[in-house]
Scaffold this motif. Structure first.
Motif, PDB file in Angstrom:
ATOM      1  N   ARG A   1      -5.259  -2.870  -1.330  1.00  0.00           N
ATOM      2  CA  ARG A   1      -6.347  -2.634  -0.373  1.00  0.00           C
ATOM      3  C   ARG A   1      -7.273  -3.861  -0.293  1.00  0.00           C
ATOM      4  NH1 ARG A   1      -6.481   1.150   3.384  1.00  0.00           N
ATOM      5  NH2 ARG A   1      -8.723   1.153   3.166  1.00  0.00           N
TER       6      ARG A   1
ATOM      7  N   GLN B   1      -5.483  -6.390   1.699  1.00  0.00           N
ATOM      8  CA  GLN B   1      -5.503  -5.998   3.107  1.00  0.00           C
ATOM      9  C   GLN B   1      -6.848  -6.370   3.744  1.00  0.00           C
ATOM     10  OE1 GLN B   1      -5.575  -1.797   4.065  1.00  0.00           O
ATOM     11  NE2 GLN B   1      -4.324  -2.152   5.895  1.00  0.00           N
TER      12      GLN B   1
ATOM     13  N   ILE C   1       0.845  -1.203   0.000  1.00  0.00           N
ATOM     14  CA  ILE C   1       0.000   0.000   0.000  1.00  0.00           C
ATOM     15  C   ILE C   1       0.879   1.252   0.000  1.00  0.00           C
ATOM     16  CG2 ILE C   1      -1.618   1.358   1.399  1.00  0.00           C
ATOM     17  CD1 ILE C   1      -2.933  -1.318   2.204  1.00  0.00           C
TER      18      ILE C   1
ATOM     19  N   TYR D   1      -2.717  -0.036  -6.003  1.00  0.00           N
ATOM     20  CA  TYR D   1      -3.287   0.407  -4.729  1.00  0.00           C
ATOM     21  C   TYR D   1      -4.592  -0.331  -4.441  1.00  0.00           C
ATOM     22  CZ  TYR D   1      -5.255   3.424  -1.125  1.00  0.00           C
ATOM     23  OH  TYR D   1      -5.810   3.891   0.040  1.00  0.00           O
ATOM     24  N   ASP D   2      -5.454  -0.411  -5.464  1.00  0.00           N
ATOM     25  CA  ASP D   2      -6.732  -1.114  -5.286  1.00  0.00           C
ATOM     26  C   ASP D   2      -6.515  -2.581  -4.925  1.00  0.00           C
ATOM     27  OD1 ASP D   2      -8.107   1.209  -5.847  1.00  0.00           O
ATOM     28  OD2 ASP D   2      -8.437   0.706  -7.966  1.00  0.00           O
TER      29      ASP D   2
END
Length: 158
Positions: A52, A55, A33, A48-49
């Motif tokens: 996430r 995560q 991230i 990034y997507d």
């Protein structure tokens, strides 16, 4: 929440997975991230997507494992007074009387069931038919594919 039955080996496997998620996966996701954020515009940043989403999965699995372990009733089959009967955690070798095929299963909790590893859920039709029986007994299993008969060849409590 009610108690979740687990074998000692099943509880250990879940604890190992939880430790790996917290010490390896979580830090890796945080780094991914941070790297994706450093690339700039987050609105069109696929890395990034993806980080996430990963995560969210890792954190969800951590919560699930912590909940399961906090409500676990760990049962060691070797310490049970089973008197030769099939009980939770027992490893059972059975023979299909129609085909002659033999298979070995360990009866475990729903959370740790894995048919590829010959671990069947205590709530499965086969396990429900076997619980309380002795070596040499013949059991009838009512399964979606019809009624099957199995003879209990051996029982062990490992």
């Amino acid at each position: 929440m009610s108690a979740i039955p687990l074998t000692t080996q099943g509880a250990e496997r879940l604890q190992v997975e939880l430790h790996r998620l917290k010490t390896v996966e979580r830090p890796d996701v945080i780094n991914a991230i941070a790297e994706a954020r450093a690339q700039g515009d987050l609105s069109e940043n696929a890395e990034y997507d993806a980080a996430r989403e990963r995560q969210a999965f890792v954190e969800g699995r951590i919560r699930e494992l912590e909940g399961t372990l906090s409500n676990a009733q760990v049962i060691d089959p070797s310490s049970l007074d089973s008197d030769g009967r099939i009980v939770f955690g027992a490893t059972v070798q059975i023979e299909d009387l129609e085909s002659g095929d033999q298979v070995t299963y360990q009866i475990v909790g729903d959370v740790e069931a894995d048919i590829r590893s010959q671990r069947i859920s205590v709530s499965s039709p086969v396990a429900r038919a076997l619980i309380g029986k002795h070596e040499g007994d013949v059991v009838e299993v009512r399964a979606p594919g019809g009624v099957r008969e199995y003879e209990i060849i051996s029982i062990s409590y490992v």
